[in-house]
Design a protein around this motif. Structure first.
Motif, PDB file in Angstrom:
ATOM      1  N   PHE A 179       4.253   5.509   6.317  1.00 24.48           N
ATOM      2  CA  PHE A 179       6.007   5.980   5.466  1.00 24.48           C
ATOM      3  C   PHE A 179       4.767   5.194   4.633  1.00 24.48           C
ATOM      4  CE2 PHE A 179       9.090   3.292   4.354  1.00 24.48           C
ATOM      5  CZ  PHE A 179      10.046   4.282   3.813  1.00 24.48           C
ATOM      6  N   ASP A 180       4.983   3.983   3.803  1.00 27.25           N
ATOM      7  CA  ASP A 180       4.629   2.772   3.003  1.00 27.25           C
ATOM      8  C   ASP A 180       3.603   3.573   1.774  1.00 27.25           C
ATOM      9  OD1 ASP A 180       6.417   0.631   4.454  1.00 27.25           O
ATOM     10  OD2 ASP A 180       4.772   0.207   5.508  1.00 27.25           O
ATOM     11  N   THR A 181       2.801   4.078   2.195  1.00 27.98           N
ATOM     12  CA  THR A 181       1.336   4.833   1.676  1.00 27.98           C
ATOM     13  C   THR A 181       2.080   6.121   1.592  1.00 27.98           C
ATOM     14  OG1 THR A 181      -0.310   4.253   3.208  1.00 27.98           O
ATOM     15  CG2 THR A 181      -0.680   6.010   1.266  1.00 27.98           C
ATOM     16  N   GLU A 182       2.836   7.041   1.459  1.00 25.77           N
ATOM     17  CA  GLU A 182       3.793   8.053   1.019  1.00 25.77           C
ATOM     18  C   GLU A 182       4.725   7.617   0.259  1.00 25.77           C
ATOM     19  OE1 GLU A 182       1.923  10.426   1.553  1.00 25.77           O
ATOM     20  OE2 GLU A 182       1.382   9.606   3.327  1.00 25.77           O
ATOM     21  N   LEU A 183       5.537   6.248   0.428  1.00 28.40           N
ATOM     22  CA  LEU A 183       6.673   5.929  -0.926  1.00 28.40           C
ATOM     23  C   LEU A 183       5.975   4.956  -1.991  1.00 28.40           C
ATOM     24  CD1 LEU A 183       9.764   5.197  -0.769  1.00 28.40           C
ATOM     25  CD2 LEU A 183       9.381   2.764   0.447  1.00 28.40           C
ATOM     26  N   LYS A 184       5.457   4.368  -1.588  1.00 33.19           N
ATOM     27  CA  LYS A 184       4.298   4.298  -3.047  1.00 33.19           C
ATOM     28  C   LYS A 184       4.227   4.920  -3.825  1.00 33.19           C
ATOM     29  CE  LYS A 184       0.688   1.036  -4.543  1.00 33.19           C
ATOM     30  NZ  LYS A 184      -0.464   0.435  -3.551  1.00 33.19           N
ATOM     31  N   ALA A 185       3.138   6.358  -2.943  1.00 32.35           N
ATOM     32  CA  ALA A 185       2.688   6.973  -3.507  1.00 32.35           C
ATOM     33  C   ALA A 185       3.753   8.333  -4.672  1.00 32.35           C
ATOM     34  CB  ALA A 185       1.824   8.580  -3.009  1.00 32.35           C
ATOM     35  N   ILE A 186       4.644   9.043  -3.749  1.00 31.86           N
ATOM     36  CA  ILE A 186       5.913   9.229  -4.466  1.00 31.86           C
ATOM     37  C   ILE A 186       6.336   8.407  -5.400  1.00 31.86           C
ATOM     38  CG2 ILE A 186       8.046   8.842  -2.923  1.00 31.86           C
ATOM     39  CD1 ILE A 186       8.350  12.613  -3.204  1.00 31.86           C
ATOM     40  N   THR A 187       6.833   7.559  -5.463  1.00 31.64           N
ATOM     41  CA  THR A 187       7.260   6.519  -6.407  1.00 31.64           C
ATOM     42  C   THR A 187       6.347   6.705  -7.719  1.00 31.64           C
ATOM     43  OG1 THR A 187       8.425   5.130  -4.492  1.00 31.64           O
ATOM     44  CG2 THR A 187       8.206   4.187  -6.688  1.00 31.64           C
ATOM     45  N   GLN A 188       5.191   6.428  -7.671  1.00 30.73           N
ATOM     46  CA  GLN A 188       3.990   5.694  -8.682  1.00 30.73           C
ATOM     47  C   GLN A 188       4.270   7.742  -9.680  1.00 30.73           C
ATOM     48  OE1 GLN A 188       0.802   5.158  -6.665  1.00 30.73           O
ATOM     49  NE2 GLN A 188       0.883   3.051  -7.057  1.00 30.73           N
ATOM     50  N   LEU A 189       4.287   8.295  -8.814  1.00 26.73           N
ATOM     51  CA  LEU A 189       4.930  10.082  -9.204  1.00 26.73           C
ATOM     52  C   LEU A 189       5.631  10.238  -9.940  1.00 26.73           C
ATOM     53  CD1 LEU A 189       2.990  12.494  -6.312  1.00 26.73           C
ATOM     54  CD2 LEU A 189       1.736  11.642  -8.559  1.00 26.73           C
ATOM     55  N   LEU A 190       6.657   9.808  -9.510  1.00 28.16           N
ATOM     56  CA  LEU A 190       8.233   9.889  -9.870  1.00 28.16           C
ATOM     57  C   LEU A 190       8.126   8.897 -11.246  1.00 28.16           C
ATOM     58  CD1 LEU A 190      10.444   9.740  -7.302  1.00 28.16           C
ATOM     59  CD2 LEU A 190      10.094  11.598  -8.657  1.00 28.16           C
ATOM     60  N   ASP A 191       7.260   8.611 -11.205  1.00 30.71           N
ATOM     61  CA  ASP A 191       7.254   7.557 -12.497  1.00 30.71           C
ATOM     62  C   ASP A 191       6.673   7.382 -13.565  1.00 30.71           C
ATOM     63  OD1 ASP A 191       8.842   4.890 -10.771  1.00 30.71           O
ATOM     64  OD2 ASP A 191       7.079   3.925 -11.109  1.00 30.71           O
ATOM     65  N   GLU A 192       4.972   8.505 -13.584  1.00 29.78           N
ATOM     66  CA  GLU A 192       4.470   8.983 -13.751  1.00 29.78           C
ATOM     67  C   GLU A 192       5.575  10.623 -14.541  1.00 29.78           C
ATOM     68  OE1 GLU A 192       0.565  11.115 -14.764  1.00 29.78           O
ATOM     69  OE2 GLU A 192       0.927  10.061 -13.041  1.00 29.78           O
ATOM     70  N   LEU A 193       6.165  11.018 -13.941  1.00 32.33           N
ATOM     71  CA  LEU A 193       6.696  12.615 -14.661  1.00 32.33           C
ATOM     72  C   LEU A 193       7.889  11.944 -15.443  1.00 32.33           C
ATOM     73  CD1 LEU A 193       7.417  15.362 -14.698  1.00 32.33           C
ATOM     74  CD2 LEU A 193       8.539  14.992 -12.528  1.00 32.33           C
ATOM     75  N   ASN A 194       8.318  11.166 -14.954  1.00 32.55           N
ATOM     76  CA  ASN A 194       9.388  10.113 -16.194  1.00 32.55           C
ATOM     77  C   ASN A 194       9.301   9.785 -17.527  1.00 32.55           C
ATOM     78  OD1 ASN A 194      12.632   9.326 -16.918  1.00 32.55           O
ATOM     79  ND2 ASN A 194      11.705   7.372 -16.084  1.00 32.55           N
ATOM     80  N   SER A 195       8.467   9.448 -17.246  1.00 34.08           N
ATOM     81  CA  SER A 195       7.600   8.804 -18.166  1.00 34.08           C
ATOM     82  C   SER A 195       6.930  10.052 -19.686  1.00 34.08           C
ATOM     83  CB  SER A 195       6.428   7.911 -18.185  1.00 34.08           C
ATOM     84  OG  SER A 195       5.419   8.517 -17.874  1.00 34.08           O
ATOM     85  N   ARG A 196       7.246  11.377 -18.646  1.00 33.10           N
ATOM     86  CA  ARG A 196       6.561  12.475 -19.686  1.00 33.10           C
ATOM     87  C   ARG A 196       8.012  13.394 -19.716  1.00 33.10           C
ATOM     88  NH1 ARG A 196       1.792  14.756 -17.081  1.00 33.10           N
ATOM     89  NH2 ARG A 196       0.152  12.463 -17.415  1.00 33.10           N
ATOM     90  N   ARG A 197       9.238  13.048 -19.700  1.00 36.25           N
ATOM     91  CA  ARG A 197      10.451  13.391 -19.735  1.00 36.25           C
ATOM     92  C   ARG A 197      10.516  14.353 -21.197  1.00 36.25           C
ATOM     93  NH1 ARG A 197      15.401  10.278 -20.161  1.00 36.25           N
ATOM     94  NH2 ARG A 197      16.338  12.077 -18.577  1.00 36.25           N
ATOM     95  N   GLU A 198      10.403  13.397 -22.156  1.00 36.15           N
ATOM     96  CA  GLU A 198      10.764  14.036 -23.332  1.00 36.15           C
ATOM     97  C   GLU A 198       9.229  15.016 -24.172  1.00 36.15           C
ATOM     98  OE1 GLU A 198      13.407  12.906 -24.888  1.00 36.15           O
ATOM     99  OE2 GLU A 198      13.227  11.673 -22.901  1.00 36.15           O
TER     100      GLU A 198
END
Length: 147
Positions: free
Chosen positions: A93-112
């Motif tokens: 769980f902790d590994t997957e939570l960290k990984a998805i959070t990083q992906l969401l952060d990366e996608l959000n940084s490209r939202r424009e």
């Protein structure tokens, strides 16, 4: 249907994900919470061009499923999962939570970003279609776990 790229949606999704716990139980389906978090990373990896999972264009899949990926209609509970996207092995769980959070952060940084690559199976998608598809998939699985 909301789009991941709409104002406030990133905050909504990340807040809902942070409500998950290692012992969160699904309302429906077979995946546990760690498996679900791993599964939800797969479409994020596709849009971020990290992985294509061997998907190929398929006219039948486009005809039958493409519009449902980003339409306003919610997906029903217990939809079958594409074979390559089924997660049956144990996931931390902790590994997957960290990984998805990083992906969401990366996608959000490209939202424009306005232009996105073609989906490996569905072909050309607009930014709005990509954003709705990402939101719809995440929302479906977060509802699966009651958040």
């Amino acid at each position: 249907m909301k789009s991941f790229f709409d104002d406030g949606v990133y905050d909504e999704i990340t807040t809902r994900i942070q409500q998950l716990q290692n012992d969160s139980k699904p309302v429906w389906g077979k995946m546990n919470v760690g498996q679900m978090l791993h599964h939800c990373q797969m479409p994020l990896n596709i849009i971020l061009e990290k992985e294509d999972y061997g998907l190929k264009p398929n006219w039948l899949m486009n005809l039958l499923f493409k519009k449902s990926m980003y339409s306003d209609k919610l997906w029903r509970k217990n939809l079958p999962t594409a074979p390559g996207f089924k997660i049956t092995d144990t996931k931390d769980f902790d590994t997957e939570l960290k990984a998805i959070t990083q992906l969401l952060d990366e996608l959000n940084s490209r939202r424009e970003k306005d232009q996105w690559q073609a989906h490996p199976a569905f072909g050309e998608l607009t930014k709005d279609q990509w954003g709705k598809m990402q939101y719809k998939h995440l929302d479906h699985h977060l509802r699966q776990f009651g958040v």
